[in-house]
Write a protein that holds these residues in place. Structure first.
Motif, PDB file in Angstrom:
ATOM      1  N   THR A  54       0.839  -1.191   0.000  1.00 56.87           N
ATOM      2  CA  THR A  54       0.000   0.000   0.000  1.00 56.87           C
ATOM      3  C   THR A  54       0.880   1.250   0.000  1.00 56.87           C
ATOM      4  O   THR A  54       1.998   1.226   0.521  1.00 56.87           O
ATOM      5  CB  THR A  54      -0.929   0.039   1.235  1.00 56.87           C
ATOM      6  OG1 THR A  54      -1.737   1.213   1.182  1.00 56.87           O
ATOM      7  CG2 THR A  54      -0.132   0.049   2.534  1.00 56.87           C
ATOM      8  N   THR A  55       0.351   2.312  -0.590  1.00 54.14           N
ATOM      9  CA  THR A  55       1.029   3.613  -0.528  1.00 54.14           C
ATOM     10  C   THR A  55       0.510   4.441   0.643  1.00 54.14           C
ATOM     11  O   THR A  55       1.015   5.541   0.886  1.00 54.14           O
ATOM     12  CB  THR A  55       0.820   4.395  -1.835  1.00 54.14           C
ATOM     13  OG1 THR A  55      -0.590   4.516  -2.090  1.00 54.14           O
ATOM     14  CG2 THR A  55       1.474   3.682  -3.006  1.00 54.14           C
ATOM     15  N   HIS A  56      -0.491   3.940   1.365  1.00 53.46           N
ATOM     16  CA  HIS A  56      -1.078   4.652   2.510  1.00 53.46           C
ATOM     17  C   HIS A  56      -1.209   3.679   3.682  1.00 53.46           C
ATOM     18  O   HIS A  56      -2.313   3.347   4.109  1.00 53.46           O
ATOM     19  CB  HIS A  56      -2.439   5.250   2.133  1.00 53.46           C
ATOM     20  CG  HIS A  56      -2.387   6.210   0.989  1.00 53.46           C
ATOM     21  ND1 HIS A  56      -1.861   7.477   1.098  1.00 53.46           N
ATOM     22  CD2 HIS A  56      -2.768   6.078  -0.310  1.00 53.46           C
ATOM     23  CE1 HIS A  56      -1.929   8.091  -0.066  1.00 53.46           C
ATOM     24  NE2 HIS A  56      -2.466   7.261  -0.931  1.00 53.46           N
ATOM     25  N   HIS A  57      -0.062   3.258   4.171  1.00 52.46           N
ATOM     26  CA  HIS A  57      -0.047   2.264   5.242  1.00 52.46           C
ATOM     27  C   HIS A  57      -0.667   2.826   6.521  1.00 52.46           C
ATOM     28  O   HIS A  57      -0.469   3.991   6.871  1.00 52.46           O
ATOM     29  CB  HIS A  57       1.401   1.842   5.522  1.00 52.46           C
ATOM     30  CG  HIS A  57       1.544   0.845   6.631  1.00 52.46           C
ATOM     31  ND1 HIS A  57       1.054  -0.436   6.543  1.00 52.46           N
ATOM     32  CD2 HIS A  57       2.127   0.951   7.851  1.00 52.46           C
ATOM     33  CE1 HIS A  57       1.340  -1.086   7.659  1.00 52.46           C
ATOM     34  NE2 HIS A  57       1.988  -0.275   8.469  1.00 52.46           N
ATOM     35  N   HIS A  58      -1.447   1.986   7.206  1.00 56.07           N
ATOM     36  CA  HIS A  58      -1.932   2.355   8.532  1.00 56.07           C
ATOM     37  C   HIS A  58      -1.904   1.119   9.418  1.00 56.07           C
ATOM     38  O   HIS A  58      -1.857  -0.032   8.932  1.00 56.07           O
ATOM     39  CB  HIS A  58      -3.341   2.953   8.475  1.00 56.07           C
ATOM     40  CG  HIS A  58      -4.387   2.048   7.891  1.00 56.07           C
ATOM     41  ND1 HIS A  58      -5.032   1.067   8.620  1.00 56.07           N
ATOM     42  CD2 HIS A  58      -4.901   1.962   6.640  1.00 56.07           C
ATOM     43  CE1 HIS A  58      -5.891   0.427   7.860  1.00 56.07           C
ATOM     44  NE2 HIS A  58      -5.834   0.943   6.642  1.00 56.07           N
ATOM     45  N   PRO A  67       4.395  -0.968   3.531  1.00 53.14           N
ATOM     46  CA  PRO A  67       4.397   0.368   2.925  1.00 53.14           C
ATOM     47  C   PRO A  67       5.331   0.444   1.713  1.00 53.14           C
ATOM     48  O   PRO A  67       6.508   0.096   1.807  1.00 53.14           O
ATOM     49  CB  PRO A  67       4.896   1.272   4.057  1.00 53.14           C
ATOM     50  CG  PRO A  67       5.705   0.368   4.931  1.00 53.14           C
ATOM     51  CD  PRO A  67       5.080  -0.986   4.836  1.00 53.14           C
ATOM     52  N   LYS A 123      -0.469   5.572  11.746  1.00 52.70           N
ATOM     53  CA  LYS A 123       0.276   5.253  10.522  1.00 52.70           C
ATOM     54  C   LYS A 123       1.146   4.010  10.678  1.00 52.70           C
ATOM     55  O   LYS A 123       1.872   3.631   9.760  1.00 52.70           O
ATOM     56  CB  LYS A 123       1.148   6.435  10.108  1.00 52.70           C
ATOM     57  CG  LYS A 123       0.348   7.685   9.722  1.00 52.70           C
ATOM     58  CD  LYS A 123      -0.502   7.446   8.484  1.00 52.70           C
ATOM     59  CE  LYS A 123       0.349   7.326   7.238  1.00 52.70           C
ATOM     60  NZ  LYS A 123      -0.487   7.135   6.017  1.00 52.70           N
TER      61      LYS A 123
END
Length: 271
Positions: A141-145, A152, A224
């Motif tokens: 993912t480019t928007h890791h949480h 990431p 994040k």
């Protein structure tokens, strides 16, 4: 009339002989082609050879010598393969070690890892061996949480290491030998995690560089996520880290050098 029959028989013998010769030539050609085709499972589209960094060429003794590549190609690669322009631009200019993690797909937890290096003053990259690895269970993912079970994507520096076991001889990164490097419970697929944190290299995603991998500070906020490491493989997907066999982790610890400003570039193929 007898002469015409004799000529007809001669033509039939000649035709059968020509077909036999043609069949032999075709068999030889096919046999040579099969012998020359690489037997490994590597990509056959001209990707660099893992040891030399140059495209692999296989030919039979009866084929002409391949065209000589320019001297620069024999010494290395002007650009690290499989990286987009955006990723290449994010690699610091002073970095001479780039660890490339290429995921099999956006939702896959299987990866390949290659370390690229270059000499001081050179812009030519040399490729090291290719290693199998695992990434997060749900891919990338480019928007890791926190808790998304994805690794990431991005370009991150590598500055700190540690582990439950002492640092291998020759380790260059700062190393925190600490008994608190213990993986509790089981992995995503129920596999045991014993030994997973014997060796760890922190990936500088949402952490404070220059501190132990155990440091829990999260500059981007806890939501994040964090604690994204290179660590010992436990034969299954991770929660966000990249895992490699113990002998590979030891080799990386002996090779990665703070003076060469190592970074990791990670993401799925094609990204």
């Amino acid at each position: 009339m007898a002469a015409r029959h004799a000529q007809s028989r001669a033509r039939r013998r000649l035709s059968r002989r020509s077909k036999a010769v043609s069949g032999l030539a075709l068999s030889t050609l096919v046999g040579t082609a099969l012998w020359a085709w690489p037997a490994s499972g590597d990509d056959h589209s001209g990707r660099p050879d893992a040891k030399s960094g140059t495209p692999r060429t296989v030919s039979s003794p009866n084929t002409p010598a391949p065209h000589q590549a320019p001297p620069d190609a024999a010494r290395g690669l002007r650009a690290i393969p499989d990286l987009g322009d955006a990723a290449r631009k994010r690699i610091p200019a002073d970095s001479r070690q780039v660890l490339v993690v290429t995921g099999k797909g956006p939702d896959s937890y299987e990866s390949r890892v290659v370390l690229y290096t270059r000499e001081e003053g050179s812009d030519l990259w040399q490729a090291g061996p290719s290693w199998a690895a695992h990434n997060a269970a749900h891919g990338w993912t480019t928007h890791h949480h926190y808790g998304d079970l994805r690794s990431p994507e991005g370009v991150y520096t590598l500055t700190d290491a540690g582990g439950r076991l002492p640092a291998p001889e020759g380790t260059k990164l700062p190393y925190d030998h600490n008994s608190n490097f213990v993986a509790h419970g089981t992995g995503v697929e129920g596999e045991p995690l014993a030994g997973a944190f014997d060796y760890v290299i922190a990936i500088n995603y949402n952490r404070v560089p220059g501190s132990s991998p155990l440091d829990g500070r999260r500059p981007l906020g806890d939501e994040k996520g964090g604690g994204v490491w290179l660590h010992v493989d436990h034969d299954g997907p991770t929660q966000g880290c990249v895992s490699l066999k113990p002998e590979v982790m030891r080799e990386l610890l002996r090779t990665l050098d703070p003076e060469l400003h190592p970074v990791i570039v990670m993401g799925p193929a094609g990204h």
